[in-house]
Design a protein around this motif. Sequence first.
Motif, short mmCIF file in Angstrom:
data_model
loop_
_atom_site.label_atom_id
_atom_site.label_comp_id
_atom_site.label_asym_id
_atom_site.label_seq_id
_atom_site.Cartn_x
_atom_site.Cartn_y
_atom_site.Cartn_z
N ASP A 25 65.25 85.57 -21.67
CA ASP A 25 66.55 84.71 -21.77
C ASP A 25 66.91 84.26 -20.32
O ASP A 25 68.14 84.10 -20.00
CB ASP A 25 67.68 85.84 -22.05
N ARG A 26 65.86 84.20 -19.51
CA ARG A 26 66.16 83.65 -18.28
C ARG A 26 66.62 82.23 -18.11
O ARG A 26 67.23 81.89 -17.19
CB ARG A 26 64.61 83.75 -17.34
N TRP A 27 66.25 81.55 -19.19
CA TRP A 27 66.63 80.19 -19.25
C TRP A 27 68.39 80.02 -19.32
O TRP A 27 68.88 78.77 -19.17
CB TRP A 27 66.21 79.37 -20.58
N PHE A 28 69.13 81.14 -19.57
CA PHE A 28 70.45 80.79 -19.52
C PHE A 28 71.14 81.91 -18.36
O PHE A 28 72.34 82.04 -18.40
CB PHE A 28 70.97 81.65 -20.93
N GLU A 29 70.28 82.03 -17.50
CA GLU A 29 70.84 82.40 -16.27
C GLU A 29 70.66 81.38 -15.03
O GLU A 29 69.87 80.96 -14.93
CB GLU A 29 69.95 83.71 -15.70
N CYS B 264 68.81 73.54 -22.91
CA CYS B 264 69.24 74.31 -21.87
C CYS B 264 68.96 73.69 -20.64
O CYS B 264 69.63 74.06 -19.50
CB CYS B 264 68.90 75.77 -21.91
N ARG B 265 68.42 72.62 -20.43
CA ARG B 265 67.77 71.86 -19.40
C ARG B 265 67.38 70.40 -19.72
O ARG B 265 66.83 70.13 -20.86
CB ARG B 265 66.51 72.44 -18.69
N LEU C 56 63.09 76.35 -14.43
CA LEU C 56 64.05 77.07 -14.27
C LEU C 56 65.15 76.50 -13.52
O LEU C 56 66.21 76.53 -14.11
CB LEU C 56 63.84 78.39 -13.72
N ARG D 131 69.45 87.76 -31.09
CA ARG D 131 68.35 87.91 -31.66
C ARG D 131 68.21 89.36 -32.49
O ARG D 131 68.94 90.32 -31.92
CB ARG D 131 67.29 88.25 -30.56
#
Lengths: 186, 387
Positions: free
Chosen positions: A169-173, B68-69, B105, B384
């Motif tokens: 879940d690092r993509w949402f931090e 998300c990106r 990231l 999940r």
Amino acid sequence: MQSDRSESASPITSRVQSFTATDTRGKHRIQAELKRLEQEARFLELMNEALVTYAILYSLVLCKITNLIELPSTRIELMGSSMETHLRIDMWPISSALVRAMRLNRVEAVQLRLAPTGLATWERDREELEQLEKMEKASAASKEMLSNVETKPDPLLPVTNGPIIPFWDRWFEGPQESKGCRCWIL
Amino acid sequence: MSVAELKERHAAATETVNALRERLKQKRLSLLDTDGMWILEIFYFIAGYARSQARTPVSFGPTDLVCCRTLQGHTGKVYSLDWTQEKNRIVSASQDGRLIVWNALTSQKIHAIKLPCAWVMTCAFSPTGQSVACGGLDSVCSIFNLNSPMDKDGYSPVSKMLSGHKGYVSSCQYVPDEDTHLITSSGDQTCVLWDITTGLRTSVFGGEFQSGHTADVLSVSINGSNSRMFVSGSCDATARLWDTRVASRAVRTFHGHEGDVNTVRFFPDGNRFGTGSDDGTCRLFDIRTGHQLQVYYQQHGDNDVPHVTSIAFSISGRLLFAGYSNGDCFVWDTLLAKVVLNLGSLQNSHEGRISCLGLSADGSALCTGSWDTNLKIWAFGGHRRVV
């Protein structure tokens, strides 16, 4: 003169001669017919053995597809009369493959009832058997794939096998969109 | 036993086989998945089996898979992308004549490499992440060391040029766990295994005097479980499996597609691989038996069938991501052959053809590249459930 004499041979002698010749020809005919019948019988026995083997193979595949429970003994009912059949490796033409398939699938035996309907040709049978073999392999591959896929944890699935790793879940931090200047790269 | 009795038995046995065959055909027909199918003869082995085992399709909520990106920076169509095996870096190649290495990231650009030839078609990260390879219409595969400083004109020096192809370089992939070997595919109908240290060809797969592809090779994928095996997809509508030790002929040829095979990708277990084609279908093949296990095809109302440009499997293999020429990105349930989501219809999706796809090493994110010049990262943002 001699020819005349021979021509005027007694009718009984000529009749006996012709009878003997006919008799010999008849004997040969009977022997040939017997030989032909023996060959036909041998051929039919082989064909029958092969067809029974085919039938068992078909039934095995049907059992696999329909998830039937295999019965403890191989019983083949032919025209109402019941007989036990032992599969031999040397049974022509596909019994070794069948035995191998049975061993692979841990199928000990299968019951089948012979019900008369229509006619089949060898070529079609052979083609169908090739398809069956293909289907058998594909079925094994499907089974294997199903178990592989379902046992592995997958971060992109809503329902998954554990363990869940927080790092997924690092993509949402932290920052999620880059709106920074891009001119430096141009 | 008399001949008459034998004949009778033979007739009965023949009839039985026929009856069983008919029953079998009926069973097989009942296993057919004809939803939206255009070729009814195709057997859906896996879908049929999965359904018989009472499996249901994956069900995504509206905010489960989210973008998300968005990685912005290219000024031309994005043609190719690749993730590093570790960390969160992506390399992308665009027809603006640049390779960009991104920190996925933070969405920041780590490296920008101006290419001597702008017509780049493919790029790949080395296993250690120390260098990147790219190739295109110049028929050369160029290797760049990411630690090398740029020259005064802003160019990164090429650390190695792999020359030898007689046609464009369509695809490249490093041999897993080796920074010294790489496989390329080309428009010259061959694939080549290169020794990067020497810059020489170790093996050529296919070509004039060998039984290989008969048209441009568009894609390669190396087996993660056995790096000696790789698969190639070609404009001859076939995929071929190769063993790097036997270059003279393909181990197996896989037929089924009715158009160029644009993309090939090994399934996570290494026993199967997926393909995507101009015929609008994705297919799954078994490398051991050679059988086509599944066809993934969505019926379209119009006659214009969108081409499959790129595919990727989720880490378990349950999901197949397929990018299409019309901007769709279908998420297929591989077991049931059903589209469970279209990323192209979600908020913040691409505005052009999806040209490339790739999954992060841990399988937690999907990156898509498009002709709209952007890359997007998709991850699971829902709740999940563990079973």
